[in-house]
Design a protein around this motif. Structure first.
Motif, PDB file in Angstrom:
ATOM      1  N   VAL A  35       0.864  -1.179   0.000  1.00  0.00           N
ATOM      2  CA  VAL A  35       0.000   0.000   0.000  1.00  0.00           C
ATOM      3  C   VAL A  35       0.904   1.233   0.000  1.00  0.00           C
ATOM      4  O   VAL A  35       2.089   1.138   0.334  1.00  0.00           O
ATOM      5  CB  VAL A  35      -0.950   0.020   1.231  1.00  0.00           C
ATOM      6  CG1 VAL A  35      -1.919  -1.149   1.196  1.00  0.00           C
ATOM      7  CG2 VAL A  35      -0.175   0.043   2.531  1.00  0.00           C
ATOM      8  N   PRO A  36       0.354   2.396  -0.387  1.00  0.00           N
ATOM      9  CA  PRO A  36       1.167   3.609  -0.348  1.00  0.00           C
ATOM     10  C   PRO A  36       1.739   3.840   1.043  1.00  0.00           C
ATOM     11  O   PRO A  36       1.145   3.460   2.047  1.00  0.00           O
ATOM     12  CB  PRO A  36       0.174   4.711  -0.736  1.00  0.00           C
ATOM     13  CG  PRO A  36      -0.841   4.005  -1.584  1.00  0.00           C
ATOM     14  CD  PRO A  36      -0.983   2.642  -0.933  1.00  0.00           C
ATOM     15  N   GLY A  37       2.889   4.449   1.073  1.00  0.00           N
ATOM     16  CA  GLY A  37       3.564   4.722   2.338  1.00  0.00           C
ATOM     17  C   GLY A  37       5.067   4.800   2.197  1.00  0.00           C
ATOM     18  O   GLY A  37       5.655   5.777   2.566  1.00  0.00           O
ATOM     19  N   PRO A  38       5.780   3.821   1.700  1.00  0.00           N
ATOM     20  CA  PRO A  38       5.269   2.508   1.332  1.00  0.00           C
ATOM     21  C   PRO A  38       5.155   1.587   2.540  1.00  0.00           C
ATOM     22  O   PRO A  38       5.888   1.721   3.522  1.00  0.00           O
ATOM     23  CB  PRO A  38       6.328   1.981   0.366  1.00  0.00           C
ATOM     24  CG  PRO A  38       7.603   2.580   0.857  1.00  0.00           C
ATOM     25  CD  PRO A  38       7.221   3.942   1.398  1.00  0.00           C
ATOM     26  N   THR A 108       3.528   3.932  -8.377  1.00  0.00           N
ATOM     27  CA  THR A 108       2.549   4.472  -9.321  1.00  0.00           C
ATOM     28  C   THR A 108       2.335   5.948  -8.994  1.00  0.00           C
ATOM     29  O   THR A 108       2.855   6.464  -7.996  1.00  0.00           O
ATOM     30  CB  THR A 108       1.207   3.732  -9.212  1.00  0.00           C
ATOM     31  OG1 THR A 108       0.625   4.028  -7.934  1.00  0.00           O
ATOM     32  CG2 THR A 108       1.380   2.236  -9.401  1.00  0.00           C
ATOM     33  N   ALA A 109       1.544   6.627  -9.804  1.00  0.00           N
ATOM     34  CA  ALA A 109       1.220   8.031  -9.553  1.00  0.00           C
ATOM     35  C   ALA A 109       0.545   8.214  -8.202  1.00  0.00           C
ATOM     36  O   ALA A 109       0.667   9.273  -7.581  1.00  0.00           O
ATOM     37  CB  ALA A 109       0.332   8.569 -10.673  1.00  0.00           C
ATOM     38  N   GLU A 110      -0.147   7.178  -7.723  1.00  0.00           N
ATOM     39  CA  GLU A 110      -0.828   7.236  -6.425  1.00  0.00           C
ATOM     40  C   GLU A 110       0.113   6.890  -5.272  1.00  0.00           C
ATOM     41  O   GLU A 110      -0.306   6.838  -4.129  1.00  0.00           O
ATOM     42  CB  GLU A 110      -2.013   6.264  -6.411  1.00  0.00           C
ATOM     43  CG  GLU A 110      -3.080   6.598  -7.434  1.00  0.00           C
ATOM     44  CD  GLU A 110      -4.069   5.458  -7.602  1.00  0.00           C
ATOM     45  OE1 GLU A 110      -3.632   4.330  -7.911  1.00  0.00           O
ATOM     46  OE2 GLU A 110      -5.266   5.715  -7.416  1.00  0.00           O
ATOM     47  N   GLY A 111       1.378   6.597  -5.576  1.00  0.00           N
ATOM     48  CA  GLY A 111       2.334   6.232  -4.539  1.00  0.00           C
ATOM     49  C   GLY A 111       2.286   4.766  -4.160  1.00  0.00           C
ATOM     50  O   GLY A 111       2.869   4.347  -3.163  1.00  0.00           O
ATOM     51  N   LEU A 112       1.596   3.958  -4.957  1.00  0.00           N
ATOM     52  CA  LEU A 112       1.473   2.528  -4.677  1.00  0.00           C
ATOM     53  C   LEU A 112       2.746   1.804  -5.121  1.00  0.00           C
ATOM     54  O   LEU A 112       3.122   1.873  -6.290  1.00  0.00           O
ATOM     55  CB  LEU A 112       0.266   1.957  -5.413  1.00  0.00           C
ATOM     56  CG  LEU A 112       0.019   0.463  -5.263  1.00  0.00           C
ATOM     57  CD1 LEU A 112      -0.277   0.105  -3.808  1.00  0.00           C
ATOM     58  CD2 LEU A 112      -1.122   0.029  -6.171  1.00  0.00           C
ATOM     59  N   PRO A 113       3.423   1.107  -4.203  1.00  0.00           N
ATOM     60  CA  PRO A 113       4.633   0.380  -4.589  1.00  0.00           C
ATOM     61  C   PRO A 113       4.290  -0.884  -5.382  1.00  0.00           C
ATOM     62  O   PRO A 113       3.463  -1.685  -4.949  1.00  0.00           O
ATOM     63  CB  PRO A 113       5.276  -0.005  -3.257  1.00  0.00           C
ATOM     64  CG  PRO A 113       4.454   0.586  -2.185  1.00  0.00           C
ATOM     65  CD  PRO A 113       3.172   1.049  -2.778  1.00  0.00           C
ATOM     66  N   LEU A 114       4.927  -1.035  -6.555  1.00  0.00           N
ATOM     67  CA  LEU A 114       4.797  -2.242  -7.362  1.00  0.00           C
ATOM     68  C   LEU A 114       6.161  -2.922  -7.404  1.00  0.00           C
ATOM     69  O   LEU A 114       7.140  -2.319  -7.857  1.00  0.00           O
ATOM     70  CB  LEU A 114       4.338  -1.916  -8.777  1.00  0.00           C
ATOM     71  CG  LEU A 114       2.926  -1.376  -8.935  1.00  0.00           C
ATOM     72  CD1 LEU A 114       2.629  -1.068 -10.401  1.00  0.00           C
ATOM     73  CD2 LEU A 114       1.907  -2.350  -8.375  1.00  0.00           C
TER      74      LEU A 114
END
Length: 176
Positions: A35-38, A108-114
């Motif tokens: 989740v974003p944060g990361p 991602t643009a939303e800060g979601l780590p992939l």
């Protein structure tokens, strides 16, 4: 008579111990949820819920260090790990460390780590969060997915990691 060889009945054991001991016999695919944060963690509770709409779910311990980030996340990713990614699974299962320190990932643009290099991943938007026992159930609507989808999966079984060979050839109907 013991109807299940190798798993002796123990009515004196607490239910949590009975559940733990029994489910050690159930192999599970290994995923990393981010989740974003990361923030992120290793999970074996990931499953599909529905095809229409496309929904998936996972559980996180209510007391986990990542639980607050999961509760507030507007998007999450689930990474299905391959047979050669035990190190990744162990890193994201540890507490009290920067789980992303040695991981290869992009945001991602939303800060979601992939995570990079995984056989498959998907992103989803939470549609339901439900406390259940000592865990939080998270159900999400699938948004995107990707990855090469090749190679054998990483499996968790009986307290350890392993893999299995991909099924090949025709499916044989064994019902007779």
């Amino acid at each position: 008579m013991n109807p299940t060889p190798g798993l002796a009945p123990s009515p004196a054991a607490p239910p949590a111990e009975l559940l733990r001991r029994t489910l050690r016999r159930h192999p599970s695919g290994v995923t990393v949820v981010t989740v974003p944060g990361p923030a992120g963690f290793t999970a074996t509770s990931f499953t599909s819920v529905s095809l229409d709409p496309a929904l998936v779910s996972f559980y996180v311990s209510s007391g986990a260090s990542t639980a607050p980030a999961v509760r507030s996340a507007e998007v999450f990713a689930v990474h299905l790990l391959g047979a050669d990614q035990e190190r990744v699974a162990r890193a994201f299962a540890r507490s009290g460390v920067d789980r992303f320190a040695d991981a290869e990932w992009t945001a991602t643009a939303e800060g979601l780590p992939l995570l990079t290099g995984v056989p498959a991943w998907l992103t989803a938007r939470p549609v339901q969060l439900q406390p259940i026992g000592d865990h939080l159930l998270v159900v999400g609507r699938v948004l995107t997915a990707g990855g090469p989808a090749t190679g054998a999966p990483l499996i968790h079984h009986d307290g350890g990691f392993g893999t299995l060979a991909a099924a090949t050839g025709p499916i044989v109907d064994t019902r007779r």
